[in-house]
Design an enzyme around this catalytic site. Structure first.
Site, PDB file in Angstrom:
ATOM      1  N   SER A  14      33.716  30.273  40.734  1.00 47.35           N
ATOM      2  CA  SER A  14      34.370  28.982  40.944  1.00 47.35           C
ATOM      3  C   SER A  14      33.461  27.892  40.396  1.00 47.35           C
ATOM      4  CB  SER A  14      34.569  28.750  42.449  1.00 47.35           C
ATOM      5  OG  SER A  14      35.039  27.437  42.692  1.00 47.35           O
ATOM      6  N   TYR A  57      31.324  28.327  51.289  1.00 48.07           N
ATOM      7  CA  TYR A  57      32.139  28.857  50.177  1.00 48.07           C
ATOM      8  C   TYR A  57      31.296  28.861  48.899  1.00 48.07           C
ATOM      9  CZ  TYR A  57      35.919  29.141  46.693  1.00 48.07           C
ATOM     10  OH  TYR A  57      36.722  29.502  45.642  1.00 48.07           O
TER      11      TYR A  57
HETATM   12  P1  NDP Z   1      45.408  32.880  46.553  1.00 45.59           P
HETATM   13  O1  NDP Z   1      45.211  32.569  48.010  1.00 45.59           O
HETATM   14  O2  NDP Z   1      46.711  32.564  45.937  1.00 45.59           O
HETATM   15  O3  NDP Z   1      45.054  34.409  46.283  1.00 45.59           O
HETATM   16  C1  NDP Z   1      44.018  35.065  46.943  1.00 45.59           C
HETATM   17  C2  NDP Z   1      44.216  36.548  46.785  1.00 45.59           C
HETATM   18  O4  NDP Z   1      43.127  37.232  47.437  1.00 45.59           O
HETATM   19  C3  NDP Z   1      45.506  37.047  47.430  1.00 45.59           C
HETATM   20  O5  NDP Z   1      46.136  37.928  46.541  1.00 45.59           O
HETATM   21  C4  NDP Z   1      45.021  37.776  48.664  1.00 45.59           C
HETATM   22  O6  NDP Z   1      45.879  38.895  48.931  1.00 45.59           O
HETATM   23  C5  NDP Z   1      43.665  38.276  48.213  1.00 45.59           C
HETATM   24  N1  NDP Z   1      42.802  38.606  49.346  1.00 45.59           N
HETATM   25  C6  NDP Z   1      42.304  37.784  50.298  1.00 45.59           C
HETATM   26  N2  NDP Z   1      41.607  38.509  51.208  1.00 45.59           N
HETATM   27  C7  NDP Z   1      41.671  39.799  50.802  1.00 45.59           C
HETATM   28  C8  NDP Z   1      41.157  41.015  51.303  1.00 45.59           C
HETATM   29  N3  NDP Z   1      40.430  41.067  52.439  1.00 45.59           N
HETATM   30  N4  NDP Z   1      41.427  42.162  50.633  1.00 45.59           N
HETATM   31  C9  NDP Z   1      42.176  42.146  49.506  1.00 45.59           C
HETATM   32  N5  NDP Z   1      42.666  41.021  48.970  1.00 45.59           N
HETATM   33  C10 NDP Z   1      42.425  39.866  49.625  1.00 45.59           C
HETATM   34  O7  NDP Z   1      44.210  32.104  45.815  1.00 45.59           O
HETATM   35  P2  NDP Z   1      43.770  32.041  44.283  1.00 45.59           P
HETATM   36  O8  NDP Z   1      44.664  32.805  43.425  1.00 45.59           O
HETATM   37  O9  NDP Z   1      43.505  30.623  44.005  1.00 45.59           O
HETATM   38  O10 NDP Z   1      42.330  32.755  44.376  1.00 45.59           O
HETATM   39  C11 NDP Z   1      41.920  33.808  43.523  1.00 45.59           C
HETATM   40  C12 NDP Z   1      40.420  33.656  43.287  1.00 45.59           C
HETATM   41  O11 NDP Z   1      40.163  32.471  42.557  1.00 45.59           O
HETATM   42  C13 NDP Z   1      39.573  33.579  44.546  1.00 45.59           C
HETATM   43  O12 NDP Z   1      38.399  34.361  44.380  1.00 45.59           O
HETATM   44  C14 NDP Z   1      39.216  32.106  44.621  1.00 45.59           C
HETATM   45  O13 NDP Z   1      38.006  31.873  45.316  1.00 45.59           O
HETATM   46  C15 NDP Z   1      39.093  31.777  43.147  1.00 45.59           C
HETATM   47  N6  NDP Z   1      39.192  30.352  42.825  1.00 45.59           N
HETATM   48  C16 NDP Z   1      40.343  29.661  43.096  1.00 45.59           C
HETATM   49  C17 NDP Z   1      40.395  28.302  42.846  1.00 45.59           C
HETATM   50  C18 NDP Z   1      41.587  27.475  43.206  1.00 45.59           C
HETATM   51  O14 NDP Z   1      41.497  26.241  43.173  1.00 45.59           O
HETATM   52  N7  NDP Z   1      42.739  28.074  43.540  1.00 45.59           N
HETATM   53  C19 NDP Z   1      39.256  27.594  42.229  1.00 45.59           C
HETATM   54  C20 NDP Z   1      38.132  28.431  41.971  1.00 45.59           C
HETATM   55  C21 NDP Z   1      38.109  29.754  42.245  1.00 45.59           C
HETATM   56  P3  NDP Z   1      46.352  39.425  50.377  1.00 45.59           P
HETATM   57  O15 NDP Z   1      46.363  38.263  51.296  1.00 45.59           O
HETATM   58  O16 NDP Z   1      47.714  40.009  50.102  1.00 45.59           O
HETATM   59  O17 NDP Z   1      45.346  40.489  50.729  1.00 45.59           O
END
Ligand code: NDP
Length: 245
Positions: A143, A156
């Site tokens: 990030s 975070y």
């Molecule tokens: P979302 O919340 O849309 O997606 C997060 C994903 O992580 C979901 O598919 C969720 O699936 C999965 N997840 C969470 N916990 C678990 C777990 N214990 N096991 C398996 N899967 C898990 O957020 P984003 O798409 O934005 O995030 C994706 C990545 O991008 C993250 O690492 C985030 O930190 C990073 N990021 C995002 C930014 C933003 O502004 N959106 C900026 C910078 C980085 P489920 O709940 O079905 O398990």
């Protein structure tokens, strides 16, 4: 013919946001995709859509990345079914922003478990296979908060700095192994990520902020760029920020 035809890519956190978009983009380039997250109904819907739209296979493996055995099973099922693991996208993550004074210690633990340990389990499970194959590509989603620390992002950011450190070490340790490593650092992207924040002070702060975030697509395109380069090109670091209007 796509640049990833006959390759197999595992994407964690594929049930929404950036992971879902990465899965579609890699499938569009011809990769078979293995979709991992906890919400398997959403993954199944995506798998059906991907198979209908692109001429590839999509497999669902329900996975909690905080459980080492789940991640080991994810890689084993992929290997058994497709024969190789060419790309592993460590994307699953949580961003439970909070101010230290509000002491959300359970959420700190959850971020360490998902954002750091989940990535380590992914490396533990996939890297030995890639080393055996003498090739592969691991993409770690960090990030902008893994490059800068903001009020309320302290813990975070600590987890995302850890992801960046892992990527930097992997890149150096693996540079002669055939395994490529990309650290990608998005700025704000419009996804479900902020829906899980519980700290009222952070929610108040967000209400006063005005900005136009990126779309998941913008990040997925950058990932697709990194993993479709010729094998001698190692795209190690990508930062994608929204422009402020
Ligand atoms: P979302 O919340 O849309 O997606 C997060 C994903 O992580 C979901 O598919 C969720 O699936 C999965 N997840 C969470 N916990 C678990 C777990 N214990 N096991 C398996 N899967 C898990 O957020 P984003 O798409 O934005 O995030 C994706 C990545 O991008 C993250 O690492 C985030 O930190 C990073 N990021 C995002 C930014 C933003 O502004 N959106 C900026 C910078 C980085 P489920 O709940 O079905 O398990």
């Amino acid at each position: 013919m796509g640049k990833l035809t006959n390759k197999t890519a595992i994407i964690t956190g594929a049930s929404s946001g950036i992971g879902k978009s990465i899965a579609k983009h890699l499938a569009e380039e011809g990769a078979h995709v293995v979709l991992a997250a906890r919400r398997s109904e959403r993954l199944q819907q995506l798998a059906d859509d991907v198979e209908r739209q692109y001429n590839v296979r999509a497999k669902v493996v329900e996975t909690d990345v905080t459980k080492r055995s789940d991640v080991e099973n994810l890689v084993k099922e992929t290997k058994d079914d497709f024969g190789s693991i060419d790309i592993y996208i460590n994307n699953a993550g949580v961003m439970l922003l909070s101010f230290l004074k509000n002491d959300h210690v359970d959420e700190w633990e959850q971020m360490v478990d998902v954002n750091i340990k989940g990535v380590l389990y992914g490396v533990h499970a996939s890297l030995p296979e890639m080393l055996k194959q003498e090739g592969g590509h691991i993409v770690n989603v960090s990030s902008v908060a893994g490059h800068e620390v903001f009020p309320s992002s302290t813990v975070y950011s600590a987890t995302k700095y850890a992801v960046k450190a892992l990527s930097m070490g992997m890149e150096k340790e693996l540079s002669r192994s055939g395994v490529r490593v990309t650290n990608i650092s998005p700025g704000a992207v419009d996804t479900e990520l902020t829906d899980h924040i519980t700290d009222g002070d952070v929610l108040d702060m967000f209400e006063k902020q005005e900005m136009t975030p990126l779309n998941s697509e913008d990040i997925a395109k950058a990932v697709a760029y990194a993993v479709t380069q010729p094998s001698y090109v190692n795209v190690n670091e990508v930062i994608v920020r929204p422009m402020h209007k």
